[in-house]
Design an enzyme around this catalytic site. Structure first.
Site, mmCIF file in Angstrom:
data_model
loop_
_atom_site.group_PDB
_atom_site.id
_atom_site.type_symbol
_atom_site.label_atom_id
_atom_site.label_comp_id
_atom_site.label_asym_id
_atom_site.label_seq_id
_atom_site.Cartn_x
_atom_site.Cartn_y
_atom_site.Cartn_z
ATOM 1 N N GLY A 60 0.747 -1.136 -0.398
ATOM 2 C CA GLY A 60 0.140 0.823 0.096
ATOM 3 C C GLY A 60 1.018 1.385 0.218
ATOM 4 N N GLU A 119 -4.611 2.005 11.139
ATOM 5 C CA GLU A 119 -6.316 2.657 11.638
ATOM 6 C C GLU A 119 -5.924 1.304 13.627
ATOM 7 O OE1 GLU A 119 -7.887 0.039 9.162
ATOM 8 O OE2 GLU A 119 -9.867 0.213 10.439
ATOM 9 N N VAL A 169 -10.883 3.722 2.725
ATOM 10 C CA VAL A 169 -10.145 3.885 1.419
ATOM 11 C C VAL A 169 -9.639 3.070 0.790
ATOM 12 C CG1 VAL A 169 -10.283 6.639 2.963
ATOM 13 C CG2 VAL A 169 -7.961 4.703 2.700
HETATM 14 P P1 IMP Z 1 -3.682 -1.520 10.591
HETATM 15 O O1 IMP Z 1 -2.739 -2.826 11.666
HETATM 16 O O2 IMP Z 1 -5.110 -2.121 11.821
HETATM 17 O O3 IMP Z 1 -2.929 -0.731 11.731
HETATM 18 O O4 IMP Z 1 -4.344 -1.410 9.542
HETATM 19 C C1 IMP Z 1 -3.578 -1.059 8.789
HETATM 20 C C2 IMP Z 1 -3.103 -2.221 7.492
HETATM 21 O O5 IMP Z 1 -4.674 -2.728 7.263
HETATM 22 C C3 IMP Z 1 -2.516 -1.469 6.542
HETATM 23 O O6 IMP Z 1 -1.404 -1.720 6.483
HETATM 24 C C4 IMP Z 1 -3.273 -1.093 5.349
HETATM 25 O O7 IMP Z 1 -3.017 -2.196 4.643
HETATM 26 C C5 IMP Z 1 -5.292 -2.154 5.624
HETATM 27 N N1 IMP Z 1 -5.597 -0.826 5.576
HETATM 28 C C6 IMP Z 1 -6.785 -0.292 6.665
HETATM 29 N N2 IMP Z 1 -7.195 0.130 6.013
HETATM 30 C C7 IMP Z 1 -7.432 0.369 4.903
HETATM 31 C C8 IMP Z 1 -8.524 1.218 4.192
HETATM 32 O O8 IMP Z 1 -8.915 1.859 4.048
HETATM 33 N N3 IMP Z 1 -8.266 0.951 2.766
HETATM 34 C C9 IMP Z 1 -6.980 0.056 2.157
HETATM 35 N N4 IMP Z 1 -6.839 -1.097 3.616
HETATM 36 C C10 IMP Z 1 -6.314 -0.521 4.377
HETATM 37 MG MG MG Z 2 -1.127 -2.590 3.432
#
Ligand code: IMP
Ligand code: MG
Length: 196
Positions: A60, A119, A169
């Protein structure tokens, strides 16, 4: 004659599938460009006399990293890891596993770890913990986006380009079911309804 309704149904289904989904633009490519310049300047200052290695969390972060490294004027090396979540259905990630972290040459380096979106913070935390095991000199984190539910996380990345509301997103590197990474703006589906 009896077959017509069926063909009309097929035609509608097919055309609905082919139609580009309607989206809201949350952050335009112009806004991103300006923000990248601003943050590249901060990174140039921070890493002037350091041994910078940028670690990309694929996939990403591809657009933000590609744009940022062309604005940075301190020397740096570039590495990547891949965070893969299993059991995901486009919007909901499952268990996380890390790939390509075995041959990283990062001992004694000042790491800047880049991800697309923060997130819960689990991805960044897991990657940083793994990188720590290889004795870098320092680790800082940069993310393109932080979702407002980040308040549930116990920390905030060092550099955050944009804070966004809690919507799914896509675009500018971010995917929905591996698609849409090439959109120049950061978008969300209209009314947050995924098209498929
Ligand atoms: P976390 O581990 O909960 O902080 O989520 C982060 C990962 O979730 C990112 O590296 C993204 O790959 C994926 N992600 C979270 N929200 C989105 C979004 O709205 N769109 C696309 N990928 C997301
Ligand atoms: Mg990612």
């Amino acid at each position: 004659m009896k077959k017509y309704p069926f063909f009309i149904f097929l035609l509608f289904t097919f055309s609905a599938f082919c139609k580009a989904p309607e989206m809201d633009t949350l952050i335009s490519s112009e806004e991103i460009k300006l923000k990248i310049k601003e943050y590249a300047e901060l990174i140039n200052q921070e890493y002037q006399d350091k041994n910078l290695t940028i670690v990309m969390i694929m996939k990403g972060c591809i657009c933000v990293t590609a744009d940022l490294i062309r604005e940075i004027n301190v020397p740096f090396t570039l590495e990547f890891v891949q965070a893969k979540s299993y059991g995901h259905n486009g919007m909901h990630a499952g268990d996380l596993s890390l790939l390509y972290d075995k041959d990283l040459d990062i001992e004694g380096k000042d790491l800047l770890v880049i991800d697309d979106i923060f997130e819960t913070g689990n991805t960044m935390k897991k990657v940083c913990n793994r990188l720590m095991q290889r004795n870098p000199k320092s680790i800082k984190t940069l993310v393109l986006l932080v979702k407002e539910i980040e308040r549930k996380a116990s920390y905030r990345p060092d550099y955050v380009l944009f804070d966004i509301p809690d919507r799914f997103v896509l675009g500018y590197g971010l995917d929905y079911k591996e698609l849409f990474r090439g959109l120049p703006d950061i978008c969300a589906f209209k009314n947050d309804v995924a098209p498929f």
